[in-house]
Design a protein around this motif. Structure first.
Motif, PDB file in Angstrom:
ATOM      1  N   HIS A 356       1.065  -1.320  -0.152  1.00 18.66           N
ATOM      2  CA  HIS A 356      -0.048  -0.090   0.313  1.00 18.66           C
ATOM      3  C   HIS A 356       1.127   1.203  -0.153  1.00 18.66           C
ATOM      4  CE1 HIS A 356      -2.991  -2.909   1.451  1.00 18.66           C
ATOM      5  NE2 HIS A 356      -2.406  -3.680   2.028  1.00 18.66           N
ATOM      6  N   CYS A 357       1.774   0.999  -0.085  1.00 16.33           N
ATOM      7  CA  CYS A 357       2.643   2.317  -0.935  1.00 16.33           C
ATOM      8  C   CYS A 357       2.407   3.572  -2.331  1.00 16.33           C
ATOM      9  CB  CYS A 357       4.554   1.964  -1.025  1.00 16.33           C
ATOM     10  SG  CYS A 357       4.484   1.234  -2.033  1.00 16.33           S
ATOM     11  N   PHE A 358       1.816   2.707  -3.129  1.00 19.96           N
ATOM     12  CA  PHE A 358       0.907   3.812  -4.006  1.00 19.96           C
ATOM     13  C   PHE A 358       2.567   4.238  -4.487  1.00 19.96           C
ATOM     14  CE2 PHE A 358      -2.537   3.208  -1.692  1.00 19.96           C
ATOM     15  CZ  PHE A 358      -3.672   2.702  -2.646  1.00 19.96           C
ATOM     16  N   CYS A 359       3.204   3.751  -5.211  1.00 18.88           N
ATOM     17  CA  CYS A 359       4.495   4.151  -5.530  1.00 18.88           C
ATOM     18  C   CYS A 359       4.069   3.349  -7.627  1.00 18.88           C
ATOM     19  CB  CYS A 359       5.792   3.104  -5.700  1.00 18.88           C
ATOM     20  SG  CYS A 359       6.712   3.773  -3.923  1.00 18.88           S
ATOM     21  N   CYS A 360       3.170   2.842  -7.716  1.00 20.60           N
ATOM     22  CA  CYS A 360       2.630   2.302  -9.055  1.00 20.60           C
ATOM     23  C   CYS A 360       1.903   3.444  -8.867  1.00 20.60           C
ATOM     24  CB  CYS A 360       2.348   1.288  -8.687  1.00 20.60           C
ATOM     25  SG  CYS A 360       0.458   1.409  -7.144  1.00 20.60           S
ATOM     26  N   GLN A 361       1.175   4.214  -8.299  1.00 17.26           N
ATOM     27  CA  GLN A 361       0.283   5.581  -8.392  1.00 17.26           C
ATOM     28  C   GLN A 361       1.198   6.081  -9.056  1.00 17.26           C
ATOM     29  OE1 GLN A 361      -0.671   7.773  -6.600  1.00 17.26           O
ATOM     30  NE2 GLN A 361      -2.950   8.387  -7.541  1.00 17.26           N
ATOM     31  N   GLU A 362       1.918   6.553  -8.220  1.00 12.54           N
ATOM     32  CA  GLU A 362       2.475   7.770  -8.295  1.00 12.54           C
ATOM     33  C   GLU A 362       3.277   8.229  -9.066  1.00 12.54           C
ATOM     34  OE1 GLU A 362       6.662   9.497  -5.334  1.00 12.54           O
ATOM     35  OE2 GLU A 362       4.960   7.908  -4.166  1.00 12.54           O
ATOM     36  N   LEU A 363       3.913   6.979  -9.617  1.00 16.02           N
ATOM     37  CA  LEU A 363       4.599   6.679 -10.547  1.00 16.02           C
ATOM     38  C   LEU A 363       4.715   6.530 -12.207  1.00 16.02           C
ATOM     39  CD1 LEU A 363       7.796   5.601  -8.883  1.00 16.02           C
ATOM     40  CD2 LEU A 363       7.687   8.398  -9.518  1.00 16.02           C
ATOM     41  N   CYS A 364       3.270   6.046 -12.664  1.00  9.57           N
ATOM     42  CA  CYS A 364       2.452   5.524 -13.743  1.00  9.57           C
ATOM     43  C   CYS A 364       2.240   7.100 -14.547  1.00  9.57           C
ATOM     44  CB  CYS A 364       0.880   5.548 -13.184  1.00  9.57           C
ATOM     45  SG  CYS A 364      -0.292   4.865 -14.818  1.00  9.57           S
ATOM     46  N   PRO A 365       2.527   7.380 -15.622  1.00 11.40           N
ATOM     47  CA  PRO A 365       3.061   8.357 -16.562  1.00 11.40           C
ATOM     48  C   PRO A 365       1.286   8.794 -17.214  1.00 11.40           C
ATOM     49  CG  PRO A 365       4.009   6.507 -17.813  1.00 11.40           C
ATOM     50  CD  PRO A 365       3.315   6.072 -16.353  1.00 11.40           C
ATOM     51  N   LYS A 366       0.519   7.284 -16.652  1.00 11.45           N
ATOM     52  CA  LYS A 366      -0.831   8.319 -17.386  1.00 11.45           C
ATOM     53  C   LYS A 366      -1.983   7.847 -16.156  1.00 11.45           C
ATOM     54  CE  LYS A 366       0.713   7.221 -21.951  1.00 11.45           C
ATOM     55  NZ  LYS A 366       0.797   8.844 -23.522  1.00 11.45           N
ATOM     56  N   LYS A 367      -1.498   8.522 -15.544  1.00 13.66           N
ATOM     57  CA  LYS A 367      -2.407   8.407 -14.723  1.00 13.66           C
ATOM     58  C   LYS A 367      -3.655   6.902 -14.443  1.00 13.66           C
ATOM     59  CE  LYS A 367      -2.891  12.786 -13.288  1.00 13.66           C
ATOM     60  NZ  LYS A 367      -3.446  14.921 -13.062  1.00 13.66           N
ATOM     61  N   ALA A 368      -3.533   6.192 -15.092  1.00 15.08           N
ATOM     62  CA  ALA A 368      -4.230   4.563 -14.834  1.00 15.08           C
ATOM     63  C   ALA A 368      -4.550   4.288 -13.698  1.00 15.08           C
ATOM     64  CB  ALA A 368      -3.118   3.844 -15.618  1.00 15.08           C
ATOM     65  N   ILE A 369      -3.539   4.816 -12.632  1.00 12.90           N
ATOM     66  CA  ILE A 369      -3.964   3.578 -11.290  1.00 12.90           C
ATOM     67  C   ILE A 369      -4.991   4.326 -10.415  1.00 12.90           C
ATOM     68  CG2 ILE A 369      -2.900   3.044  -9.389  1.00 12.90           C
ATOM     69  CD1 ILE A 369      -0.170   1.871 -11.140  1.00 12.90           C
ATOM     70  N   VAL A 370      -5.566   3.851  -9.959  1.00 11.04           N
ATOM     71  CA  VAL A 370      -6.527   4.694  -8.775  1.00 11.04           C
ATOM     72  C   VAL A 370      -7.260   3.894  -7.656  1.00 11.04           C
ATOM     73  CG1 VAL A 370      -8.160   6.197 -10.735  1.00 11.04           C
ATOM     74  CG2 VAL A 370      -8.747   3.626  -9.515  1.00 11.04           C
ATOM     75  N   SER A 371      -6.696   4.933  -6.437  1.00  9.04           N
ATOM     76  CA  SER A 371      -6.824   3.630  -5.542  1.00  9.04           C
ATOM     77  C   SER A 371      -8.722   3.169  -5.216  1.00  9.04           C
ATOM     78  CB  SER A 371      -7.245   4.493  -3.684  1.00  9.04           C
ATOM     79  OG  SER A 371      -7.939   5.649  -3.964  1.00  9.04           O
ATOM     80  N   LYS A 372      -8.451   1.863  -4.471  1.00 11.61           N
ATOM     81  CA  LYS A 372      -9.953   1.518  -4.129  1.00 11.61           C
ATOM     82  C   LYS A 372      -9.994   1.030  -2.892  1.00 11.61           C
ATOM     83  CE  LYS A 372     -13.120  -1.868  -6.644  1.00 11.61           C
ATOM     84  NZ  LYS A 372     -12.758  -2.660  -7.405  1.00 11.61           N
ATOM     85  N   ARG A 373     -11.055   0.639  -2.778  1.00  8.47           N
ATOM     86  CA  ARG A 373     -11.239   0.075  -0.808  1.00  8.47           C
ATOM     87  C   ARG A 373     -12.422  -0.659  -0.720  1.00  8.47           C
ATOM     88  NH1 ARG A 373     -13.606   5.865   1.800  1.00  8.47           N
ATOM     89  NH2 ARG A 373     -12.018   6.790   2.669  1.00  8.47           N
ATOM     90  N   SER A 374     -11.786  -1.886  -0.020  1.00  9.80           N
ATOM     91  CA  SER A 374     -12.378  -2.782   0.477  1.00  9.80           C
ATOM     92  C   SER A 374     -14.083  -2.402   0.145  1.00  9.80           C
ATOM     93  CB  SER A 374     -12.075  -3.784   1.134  1.00  9.80           C
ATOM     94  OG  SER A 374     -12.214  -3.184   2.509  1.00  9.80           O
ATOM     95  N   ALA A 375     -14.900  -3.623   0.064  1.00  6.62           N
ATOM     96  CA  ALA A 375     -16.132  -3.811   0.186  1.00  6.62           C
ATOM     97  C   ALA A 375     -16.178  -3.273   2.169  1.00  6.62           C
ATOM     98  CB  ALA A 375     -17.171  -4.734   0.013  1.00  6.62           C
ATOM     99  N   LEU A 376     -16.104  -3.618   3.087  1.00  5.87           N
ATOM    100  CA  LEU A 376     -15.720  -3.974   4.405  1.00  5.87           C
ATOM    101  C   LEU A 376     -15.565  -2.013   4.654  1.00  5.87           C
ATOM    102  CD1 LEU A 376     -16.264  -5.295   6.822  1.00  5.87           C
ATOM    103  CD2 LEU A 376     -14.134  -5.639   7.116  1.00  5.87           C
ATOM    104  N   MET A 377     -13.959  -1.526   4.001  1.00  4.91           N
ATOM    105  CA  MET A 377     -13.812  -0.166   4.310  1.00  4.91           C
ATOM    106  C   MET A 377     -14.620   0.680   3.920  1.00  4.91           C
ATOM    107  SD  MET A 377     -12.061   1.265   5.708  1.00  4.91           S
ATOM    108  CE  MET A 377     -11.674   2.627   6.484  1.00  4.91           C
ATOM    109  N   LYS A 378     -15.416   0.460   3.164  1.00  6.99           N
ATOM    110  CA  LYS A 378     -16.681   1.348   2.455  1.00  6.99           C
ATOM    111  C   LYS A 378     -17.760   1.746   3.418  1.00  6.99           C
ATOM    112  CE  LYS A 378     -16.197   0.904  -2.684  1.00  6.99           C
ATOM    113  NZ  LYS A 378     -15.818   0.186  -3.637  1.00  6.99           N
ATOM    114  N   PHE A 379     -18.482  -0.241   3.696  1.00  7.97           N
ATOM    115  CA  PHE A 379     -19.271   0.584   4.658  1.00  7.97           C
ATOM    116  C   PHE A 379     -18.580   1.299   6.349  1.00  7.97           C
ATOM    117  CE2 PHE A 379     -21.507  -2.272   8.344  1.00  7.97           C
ATOM    118  CZ  PHE A 379     -22.781  -1.814   8.310  1.00  7.97           C
ATOM    119  N   ALA A 380     -18.192   0.806   6.673  1.00 13.86           N
ATOM    120  CA  ALA A 380     -16.729   1.146   7.616  1.00 13.86           C
ATOM    121  C   ALA A 380     -17.371   2.885   7.475  1.00 13.86           C
ATOM    122  CB  ALA A 380     -15.363   1.209   8.128  1.00 13.86           C
ATOM    123  N   VAL A 381     -16.731   3.419   6.669  1.00 15.15           N
ATOM    124  CA  VAL A 381     -16.528   4.987   6.161  1.00 15.15           C
ATOM    125  C   VAL A 381     -17.983   5.715   6.446  1.00 15.15           C
ATOM    126  CG1 VAL A 381     -15.958   6.983   4.243  1.00 15.15           C
ATOM    127  CG2 VAL A 381     -14.480   4.476   5.130  1.00 15.15           C
TER     128      VAL A 381
END
Length: 383
Positions: A356-381
């Motif tokens: 969960h460091c998000f280095c992949c998202q940080e360095l993606c040249p096309k902004k093709a990576i977004v964050s996604k939450r688990s179903a349980l976390m969505k419910f908790a939020v």
């Protein structure tokens, strides 16, 4: 040390930026407090990746030019350097300098761009989390180091500013080792404070004219902030910058750690703010990043191993947008945990390996990576 200059600046028109930079020095007691004639001055810009300056991912080239020229007029000898994410070699540096328009302003002013990719390991026994660091040579060779960050949100550290900018003192591929060995956001940010304590920038001056909100530091949305901030203390500057945009010390672990170590006051009320009216400049609608790798389960009665496993499950994870992804494989190459592989031309994540460091998202040249939450976390939020 707890004085922060904050000035309005709404545009990258060179004359106005230069005035703001000069006034920033004046507000801190004059440029002579920081620069003496013939000093070798290292401008440690935020050059995360090859991006146009108007994308608000990197320190804007106009800002860098105004700062470099101001220092040169005071007799300083300026070098610009950074270690971007990924490989640290001359080819990569040339590409980044050119793409970020830094090469252009360096040629115009006669400023030296660093292409020396050497480094040395420096012992730091007083470090709380890390006791030694590999440090790029231009940092070690400079008489004066100035950290020149961009105000941005960050998917792992929540906020990227003056302290986080000094992570570029570590040569490219070695950054991945810290992400892998320190997957906890709190431990990682403690390491960043150790690193800033070791490198000891003499001045922090922030390009907050346009910043980034949401899923920063590269995949977020441009945000007009309209400010230039400066301080002899990178910790005080970060405290003021986050207060400006509505981020609390509890949300930004680098600041919480700096407060815990007594490196800055506990709140912006303890700072001496000079320049324009701080209250009138505040941003009240900044889009904050999703929760990163923090402890969602702060329960002492839960066994540590179980707590770690549950937190890993609840934490946001990278999700790949196939309609945007071009299959370049950069995410796979940049993943410290080797949790990504390419299948049929597209990235595939093994969630059990993801830190969960998000280095992949940080360095993606096309902004093709977004964050996604688990179903349980969505419910908790929601509840």
């Amino acid at each position: 040390m707890d004085t922060v200059s904050i000035l309005k600046c709404d545009t990258y028109e060179y004359k106005l930026v230069k005035q703001a930079v000069e006034q920033s020095f004046d507000n801190l007691g004059g440029i002579g407090q920081f620069i003496r004639p013939s000093d070798k001055v290292l401008l440690k810009l935020n050059l995360l990746m090859r991006k146009h300056p108007d994308d608000a991912v990197t320190t804007h080239s106009v800002f860098a030019k105004a700062l470099a020229e101001t220092i040169m007029e005071a007799g300083g000898i300026v070098t610009i350097a950074d270690s971007p994410g990924g490989l640290y070699n001359e080819t990569v540096l040339r590409s980044v300098y050119r793409g970020c328009k830094i090469e252009e302003i360096a040629n115009e002013l006669g400023v030296r761009l660093n292409y020396d990719t050497g480094f040395e390991t420096i012992s730091f026994p007083e470090g709380k989390t890390v006791k030694s660091f590999p440090i790029i040579r231009p940092i070690r060779d400079a008489d004066v180091v100035i950290t020149v960050p961009k105000l941005k949100t960050h998917m792992m550290t929540f906020y990227s500013g003056a302290v986080k900018n000094m992570f570029g003192a570590v040569p490219g591929v070695y950054k991945a080792e810290y992400h892998f060995s320190l997957p906890s956001k709190e431990d990682f940010c403690s390491m960043l404070v150790d690193l800033c304590q070791l490198t000891r920038p003499s001045l922090a001056i922030m390009d907050a004219i346009w910043g980034m909100e949401g899923e920063g530091p590269s995949g977020g949305i441009k945000k007009k902030i309209g400010a230039v901030l400066a301080s002899a203390s990178p910790y005080a500057l970060d405290l003021a910058a986050t207060a400006l945009v509505g981020i609390t010390p509890e949300e930004a672990p680098t600041i919480a750690e700096a407060i815990a170590r007594g490196l800055c006051p506990a709140s912006v009320d303890g700072l001496t703010l000079v320049g324009d009216d701080f209250e009138s400049m505040k941003i009240h609608d900044l889009v904050k990043p999703p929760l990163g790798t923090t402890d969602f389960l702060d329960r002492k009665w839960i066994p540590k191993r179980l707590s770690h496993a549950l937190n890993a499950y609840l934490a946001p994870y990278p999700s790949f947008q196939r309609d945007v992804c071009v299959g370049c494989g950069e995410c796979m190459r940049r993943c410290p945990a080797k949790a990504i592989e390419m299948k049929d031309g597209y990235p595939c994540l093994t969630k059990q390996k993801c830190i969960h460091c998000f280095c992949c998202q940080e360095l993606c040249p096309k902004k093709a990576i977004v964050s996604k939450r688990s179903a349980l976390m969505k419910f908790a939020v929601k509840h």
